[in-house]
Design a protein around this motif. Structure first.
Motif, PDB file in Angstrom:
ATOM      1  N   PRO A 116       0.837  -0.767  -0.152  1.00 11.30           N
ATOM      2  CA  PRO A 116      -0.075  -0.122   0.237  1.00 11.30           C
ATOM      3  C   PRO A 116       0.736   1.410  -0.008  1.00 11.30           C
ATOM      4  O   PRO A 116       2.455   1.202   0.658  1.00 11.30           O
ATOM      5  CB  PRO A 116      -1.114  -0.294   1.557  1.00 11.30           C
ATOM      6  CG  PRO A 116      -0.068  -1.589   2.311  1.00 11.30           C
ATOM      7  CD  PRO A 116       0.371  -2.342   1.375  1.00 11.30           C
ATOM      8  N   GLY A 117       0.087   2.566  -0.356  1.00 15.05           N
ATOM      9  CA  GLY A 117       1.208   3.649  -0.942  1.00 15.05           C
ATOM     10  C   GLY A 117       0.625   5.040  -0.589  1.00 15.05           C
ATOM     11  O   GLY A 117      -0.662   5.187  -0.095  1.00 15.05           O
ATOM     12  N   LEU A 118       1.416   5.753   0.010  1.00 13.76           N
ATOM     13  CA  LEU A 118       1.322   6.895   0.988  1.00 13.76           C
ATOM     14  C   LEU A 118       2.053   7.834   0.299  1.00 13.76           C
ATOM     15  O   LEU A 118       3.175   7.498   0.056  1.00 13.76           O
ATOM     16  CB  LEU A 118       1.422   7.215   2.235  1.00 13.76           C
ATOM     17  CG  LEU A 118       0.569   6.497   2.896  1.00 13.76           C
ATOM     18  CD1 LEU A 118       0.941   6.263   4.557  1.00 13.76           C
ATOM     19  CD2 LEU A 118      -0.741   7.107   3.430  1.00 13.76           C
ATOM     20  N   VAL A 119       1.137   9.044  -0.929  1.00 12.62           N
ATOM     21  CA  VAL A 119       1.841  10.150  -0.923  1.00 12.62           C
ATOM     22  C   VAL A 119       2.032  10.979   0.968  1.00 12.62           C
ATOM     23  O   VAL A 119       1.440  11.097   1.482  1.00 12.62           O
ATOM     24  CB  VAL A 119       1.111  10.763  -1.577  1.00 12.62           C
ATOM     25  CG1 VAL A 119       2.125  12.191  -1.932  1.00 12.62           C
ATOM     26  CG2 VAL A 119       1.071  10.252  -2.971  1.00 12.62           C
ATOM     27  N   LEU A 120       3.714  11.522   0.550  1.00 11.37           N
ATOM     28  CA  LEU A 120       3.779  12.101   2.263  1.00 11.37           C
ATOM     29  C   LEU A 120       4.089  13.589   1.832  1.00 11.37           C
ATOM     30  O   LEU A 120       4.941  14.167   1.580  1.00 11.37           O
ATOM     31  CB  LEU A 120       4.646  11.097   2.833  1.00 11.37           C
ATOM     32  CG  LEU A 120       5.300  11.928   4.136  1.00 11.37           C
ATOM     33  CD1 LEU A 120       4.643  12.129   5.203  1.00 11.37           C
ATOM     34  CD2 LEU A 120       6.408  10.849   5.020  1.00 11.37           C
ATOM     35  N   LEU A 121       3.343  14.426   2.627  1.00  8.21           N
ATOM     36  CA  LEU A 121       3.584  16.128   2.203  1.00  8.21           C
ATOM     37  C   LEU A 121       4.124  16.687   3.250  1.00  8.21           C
ATOM     38  O   LEU A 121       3.511  16.787   4.707  1.00  8.21           O
ATOM     39  CB  LEU A 121       2.870  16.784   1.805  1.00  8.21           C
ATOM     40  CG  LEU A 121       2.062  16.346   0.400  1.00  8.21           C
ATOM     41  CD1 LEU A 121       0.669  17.180   0.126  1.00  8.21           C
ATOM     42  CD2 LEU A 121       2.333  16.045  -0.729  1.00  8.21           C
ATOM     43  N   PRO A 122       5.383  17.683   3.706  1.00  8.99           N
ATOM     44  CA  PRO A 122       6.319  17.093   4.968  1.00  8.99           C
ATOM     45  C   PRO A 122       5.444  18.735   4.918  1.00  8.99           C
ATOM     46  O   PRO A 122       4.474  19.312   4.426  1.00  8.99           O
ATOM     47  CB  PRO A 122       7.670  17.667   4.724  1.00  8.99           C
ATOM     48  CG  PRO A 122       7.790  17.125   3.433  1.00  8.99           C
ATOM     49  CD  PRO A 122       6.043  16.988   2.015  1.00  8.99           C
ATOM     50  N   GLY A 123       5.740  18.877   6.161  1.00  4.68           N
ATOM     51  CA  GLY A 123       5.245  20.508   6.098  1.00  4.68           C
ATOM     52  C   GLY A 123       6.091  21.735   5.986  1.00  4.68           C
ATOM     53  O   GLY A 123       7.227  21.859   5.003  1.00  4.68           O
ATOM     54  N   ALA A 124       6.095  23.513   5.581  1.00  5.03           N
ATOM     55  CA  ALA A 124       6.713  24.249   5.874  1.00  5.03           C
ATOM     56  C   ALA A 124       7.894  24.108   5.603  1.00  5.03           C
ATOM     57  O   ALA A 124       8.056  24.360   7.156  1.00  5.03           O
ATOM     58  CB  ALA A 124       5.507  25.199   5.844  1.00  5.03           C
ATOM     59  N   GLY A 125       8.877  24.145   5.347  1.00  5.99           N
ATOM     60  CA  GLY A 125      10.396  24.154   5.838  1.00  5.99           C
ATOM     61  C   GLY A 125      10.671  23.424   5.754  1.00  5.99           C
ATOM     62  O   GLY A 125      12.115  23.125   5.951  1.00  5.99           O
ATOM     63  N   VAL A 126      10.265  21.696   5.806  1.00  2.00           N
ATOM     64  CA  VAL A 126      10.894  20.461   5.841  1.00  2.00           C
ATOM     65  C   VAL A 126      10.897  19.893   4.432  1.00  2.00           C
ATOM     66  O   VAL A 126      10.218  19.836   3.452  1.00  2.00           O
ATOM     67  CB  VAL A 126       9.680  19.203   6.615  1.00  2.00           C
ATOM     68  CG1 VAL A 126      10.324  18.262   7.170  1.00  2.00           C
ATOM     69  CG2 VAL A 126       9.641  20.425   7.953  1.00  2.00           C
ATOM     70  N   SER A 127      11.903  19.187   4.245  1.00  6.96           N
ATOM     71  CA  SER A 127      12.237  18.753   3.101  1.00  6.96           C
ATOM     72  C   SER A 127      11.982  17.267   2.571  1.00  6.96           C
ATOM     73  O   SER A 127      12.303  16.980   3.848  1.00  6.96           O
ATOM     74  CB  SER A 127      13.982  18.186   2.268  1.00  6.96           C
ATOM     75  OG  SER A 127      14.690  17.658   3.546  1.00  6.96           O
ATOM     76  N   LYS A 128      12.411  16.513   2.024  1.00 10.55           N
ATOM     77  CA  LYS A 128      11.778  15.368   1.868  1.00 10.55           C
ATOM     78  C   LYS A 128      12.717  14.184   2.928  1.00 10.55           C
ATOM     79  O   LYS A 128      13.045  13.247   2.680  1.00 10.55           O
ATOM     80  CB  LYS A 128      12.113  14.866   0.304  1.00 10.55           C
ATOM     81  CG  LYS A 128      13.602  14.897  -0.100  1.00 10.55           C
ATOM     82  CD  LYS A 128      13.307  14.539  -2.063  1.00 10.55           C
ATOM     83  CE  LYS A 128      14.823  14.445  -2.932  1.00 10.55           C
ATOM     84  NZ  LYS A 128      14.882  15.892  -2.669  1.00 10.55           N
TER      85      LYS A 128
END
Length: 323
Positions: A116-128
């Motif tokens: 199963p897969g998740l697109v993961l979006l960090p918070g502002a100012g946070v890199s991958k």
């Protein structure tokens, strides 16, 4: 009058009559100028790609895009320096989105052929890269993640985006929503991923974009927002808004606007009652606006973002969404 002066006047008269523009010609030129003006109003190259505009916003403030093309991405396996104790496979992916090259990290759990897969979006100012701690924890639960480097590292400039919107140009925030949509397409296309078991998760500002993307992508099973909330623009009476364009734009970037069209995807919110950045009251208001299916969990640490105390709630909801 001398013959010489008379000749000069005659030549001047002939020259003048030779350059005189007839009335039919003037009428034709005027008609052509009108056509050019109409074409300039109807055709705005900044809001057009071929026959279809690259984005639209309804009167209610719902953003939409034309059908997306098949995703094209490149992938290169890299050393996992972020969670070397894991046996995950880590890949650096690149894909194109609205003229921008987006880079992301794909983390695949060990010994998994159809995760199963998740697109993961960090918070502002946070890199991958900085988000790989949470990605590794999700991997231990059995979920692959595609973590984006969002444009501007997730930071936004609402005033500048409003200027772009009023000028008929695409706001950067719309680009960022589209990036998340393209990321879900790229994730679904990976051979190690089960394309029927996909969701999206975002922290803080990333959670806001995650809600919009989930509402605009019916293939996603749900969205989990950590330490996030809407902006509350539903409190503005559209009939009293002095600037209708600004009202329409603000509604279009507010996650609260999209909660009504989110189902059947599930809305999950995890928040701290002592969050110092996005208040718990804002999160409660957003949750109250959401339709079923939905769930909310509260922790108490005075911190913003994911904490270990959120782990059991995250694990529970992901199991319900994707297993």
């Amino acid at each position: 009058m001398s013959r010489q002066n008379s000749g000069k006047k005659e030549r001047k008269r002939k020259a003048s009559s030779g350059t005189r523009i007839s009335k039919p010609t003037i009428f034709l030129l005027g008609f052509l100028l009108i056509l050019v003006g109409i074409f300039g109003v109807l055709y705005n190259p900044s809001n057009s790609t071929g026959a279809a505009a690259p984005w639209k916003v309804s009167e209610a403030g719902i953003l939409s895009f034309p059908d997306r093309e098949e995703p094209v991405s490149t992938a290169q396996e890299i050393e996992d320096v972020y969670a070397p104790e894991n046996s995950d496979t880590l890949k650096l992916l690149s894909f194109e989105s609205k003229g921008e090259k987006i880079q992301a990290l794909l983390r695949i759990p060990a010994n998994s052929s159809s995760s199963p897969g998740l697109v993961l979006l960090p918070g502002a100012g946070v890199s991958k890269e900085a988000e790989q701690g949470l990605a590794a924890e999700l991997s231990k639960m059995g979920y692959a993640t595609l973590t984006l480097d969002q444009r501007n590292l997730g930071s936004i400039n609402v005033d500048k985006d409003l200027e772009l919107f009023k000028a008929g140009l695409e706001p950067v925030e719309y680009d960022m929503v589209y990036d998340a949509l393209k990321a879900s397409d790229v994730l679904a296309a990976q051979p190690e991923i089960n394309p029927k078991k996909l969701a999206i998760l975002g922290e803080s500002n990333g959670g806001r974009f995650a809600i919009l993307a989930c509402a605009l992508n019916p293939s996603l099973k749900g969205v989990i927002g950590i330490s996030t909330a809407g902006y509350g623009t539903e409190k503005i009476d559209s009939s009293l808004a002095s600037d209708s364009e600004a009202y329409q734009f603000y509604r279009s970037i507010d996650p609260d606007t999209y909660l009504s069209i989110l189902p059947p995807a599930k809305f999950v919110l995890i928040h701290s009652s002592n969050d110092p950045v996005i208040s718990h009251d804002l999160a409660l208001r957003t949750y109250s606006l959401a339709k079923e299916p939905k769930a909310m969990y509260n922790v108490t640490e005075a911190t913003h973002g994911y904490t270990a105390s959120m782990h059991p709630y995250l694990e529970k909801e992901l199991s319900l969404l994707l297993n």
